[in-house]
Design a protein around this motif. Sequence first.
Motif, short mmCIF file in Angstrom:
data_model
loop_
_atom_site.label_atom_id
_atom_site.label_comp_id
_atom_site.label_asym_id
_atom_site.label_seq_id
_atom_site.Cartn_x
_atom_site.Cartn_y
_atom_site.Cartn_z
N GLY A 1 -18.10 14.63 5.37
CA GLY A 1 -17.67 13.35 4.84
C GLY A 1 -16.35 12.84 5.38
N VAL A 2 -15.79 13.50 6.40
CA VAL A 2 -14.46 13.12 6.87
C VAL A 2 -14.44 11.71 7.46
CG1 VAL A 2 -14.56 14.14 9.20
CG2 VAL A 2 -12.37 13.97 8.01
N GLY A 3 -15.48 11.31 8.18
CA GLY A 3 -15.50 9.97 8.76
C GLY A 3 -15.45 8.88 7.71
N GLU A 4 -16.30 9.00 6.70
CA GLU A 4 -16.33 8.01 5.62
C GLU A 4 -15.01 8.02 4.85
OE1 GLU A 4 -18.54 10.49 6.00
OE2 GLU A 4 -20.44 9.51 6.46
N PHE A 5 -14.46 9.21 4.62
CA PHE A 5 -13.20 9.31 3.88
C PHE A 5 -12.08 8.60 4.65
CE2 PHE A 5 -9.14 11.45 3.25
CZ PHE A 5 -8.96 11.27 1.88
N LEU A 6 -11.99 8.83 5.95
CA LEU A 6 -10.92 8.22 6.73
C LEU A 6 -11.09 6.71 6.83
CD1 LEU A 6 -10.45 10.90 9.53
CD2 LEU A 6 -9.07 10.55 7.47
N ASP A 7 -12.32 6.24 6.98
CA ASP A 7 -12.56 4.79 7.00
C ASP A 7 -12.06 4.16 5.70
OD1 ASP A 7 -13.70 4.95 9.51
OD2 ASP A 7 -15.78 4.88 8.77
N TRP A 8 -12.40 4.80 4.58
CA TRP A 8 -11.95 4.30 3.28
C TRP A 8 -10.43 4.36 3.17
CZ3 TRP A 8 -9.26 7.33 -0.24
CH2 TRP A 8 -8.94 6.68 -1.44
N ALA A 9 -9.83 5.47 3.58
CA ALA A 9 -8.38 5.65 3.47
C ALA A 9 -7.63 4.56 4.24
CB ALA A 9 -7.97 7.03 3.97
N LEU A 10 -8.13 4.21 5.41
CA LEU A 10 -7.45 3.19 6.23
C LEU A 10 -7.49 1.80 5.60
CD1 LEU A 10 -8.60 4.38 9.76
CD2 LEU A 10 -6.24 4.31 8.93
N THR A 11 -8.45 1.56 4.73
CA THR A 11 -8.50 0.26 4.05
C THR A 11 -7.71 0.26 2.74
OG1 THR A 11 -10.53 0.77 2.84
CG2 THR A 11 -10.79 -0.25 5.01
N THR A 12 -7.39 1.44 2.23
CA THR A 12 -6.75 1.56 0.93
C THR A 12 -5.27 1.90 1.02
OG1 THR A 12 -8.87 2.36 0.10
CG2 THR A 12 -6.99 2.68 -1.34
N LEU B 1 -13.97 16.10 -0.17
CA LEU B 1 -13.51 14.75 0.18
C LEU B 1 -14.04 13.64 -0.74
CD1 LEU B 1 -13.32 14.92 4.07
CD2 LEU B 1 -11.48 15.16 2.39
N PRO B 2 -15.31 13.65 -1.17
CA PRO B 2 -15.72 12.61 -2.11
C PRO B 2 -14.95 12.67 -3.43
CG PRO B 2 -17.64 13.68 -1.15
CD PRO B 2 -16.44 14.47 -0.73
N HIS B 3 -14.65 13.87 -3.90
CA HIS B 3 -13.85 14.02 -5.12
C HIS B 3 -12.41 13.55 -4.88
CE1 HIS B 3 -16.94 16.11 -7.40
NE2 HIS B 3 -17.18 16.82 -6.31
N LEU B 4 -11.87 13.91 -3.72
CA LEU B 4 -10.51 13.49 -3.38
C LEU B 4 -10.42 11.97 -3.34
CD1 LEU B 4 -7.63 14.19 -2.48
CD2 LEU B 4 -8.50 14.25 -0.12
N GLN C 1 0.84 -1.20 0.00
CA GLN C 1 0.00 0.00 0.00
C GLN C 1 0.87 1.25 0.00
OE1 GLN C 1 -2.22 -0.96 3.60
NE2 GLN C 1 -4.10 -0.99 2.39
N HIS C 2 0.38 2.28 -0.67
CA HIS C 2 1.03 3.58 -0.62
C HIS C 2 0.81 4.19 0.76
CE1 HIS C 2 1.35 2.98 -4.81
NE2 HIS C 2 0.96 4.16 -5.27
N LEU C 3 1.67 5.13 1.12
CA LEU C 3 1.50 5.90 2.35
C LEU C 3 0.74 7.17 2.01
CD1 LEU C 3 2.16 6.44 5.39
CD2 LEU C 3 4.22 7.63 4.58
N LEU C 4 -0.32 7.46 2.74
CA LEU C 4 -1.11 8.68 2.58
C LEU C 4 -0.90 9.53 3.83
CD1 LEU C 4 -3.27 10.26 0.95
CD2 LEU C 4 -4.99 9.00 2.27
N ILE C 5 -0.28 10.70 3.66
CA ILE C 5 -0.03 11.62 4.77
C ILE C 5 -1.07 12.72 4.73
CG2 ILE C 5 1.63 13.18 5.85
CD1 ILE C 5 3.85 11.66 4.36
N LEU C 6 -1.83 12.85 5.80
CA LEU C 6 -2.93 13.82 5.85
C LEU C 6 -2.62 14.97 6.79
CD1 LEU C 6 -5.80 11.19 6.14
CD2 LEU C 6 -5.19 12.51 4.10
N ASP C 7 -2.91 16.16 6.33
CA ASP C 7 -2.85 17.36 7.16
C ASP C 7 -4.15 17.43 7.97
OD1 ASP C 7 -2.00 20.00 8.01
OD2 ASP C 7 -3.45 20.80 6.58
N LEU C 8 -4.17 18.24 9.01
CA LEU C 8 -5.39 18.41 9.81
C LEU C 8 -6.12 19.71 9.47
CD1 LEU C 8 -4.17 17.18 13.34
CD2 LEU C 8 -5.55 15.94 11.67
#
Length: 194
Positions: A41-52, A151-154, A4-11
């Motif tokens: 949409g941050v909760g859904e985005f982060l859940d998805w990010a953690l699986t990807t 976030l959905p577009h991202l 998996q790639h590393l995704l670094i997120l700012d706050l």
Amino acid sequence: MDQQHLLILDLDETLVHATDVPLPRAPDFEIPPYALYLRPGVGEFLDWALTTFKVAVWTSSSPKYAEIVTSLLFEDLSKLEFVWARDRCTPRRDFERDVWWDSKPLHKVRRRGFDLRRVLAVDDNPEKYARSYGNLVAVSPYHGSLDDDELPHLRRYLEQLAIHPNVRSVEKRFWRRRLEDAGRSSSEERDGGG
């Protein structure tokens, strides 16, 4: 995908908006003296990010603030590769404008064993990654609007990058405009408009 790639997120202004002047609506959280508003949409985005992806957080805020906000966003902090704050940033100065900012040099991530061809950084402030533009996906700053749809577009865009072997070779400037143009083109083709 073997790795998996590393995704670094700012706050701030990427996933949340923190302000000492509250908006006309109730905040999602309060971290005195700040009212904290979650990007839609941050909760859904982060859940998805953690699986990807492998996921990390890097903010130029204080370590204590980073710890509090990250614990509000993520149920299990052990799933994160790291949480870095201002103390891991490098101060930079623009002598022409006489301003300082905290940069996020990715050589620090490389020293932890990550291949920079497989590292994506999402931040609202491109200046933070001035020496690593090939890794940056710049998002529009979030200032608390409930109508924000970044976030959905991202997520759609990152889905494409998640399978790319070298994200640094992909042009990411104006990613949202290109994503929307591609969506319009495929919609026109489906409708027979050509």
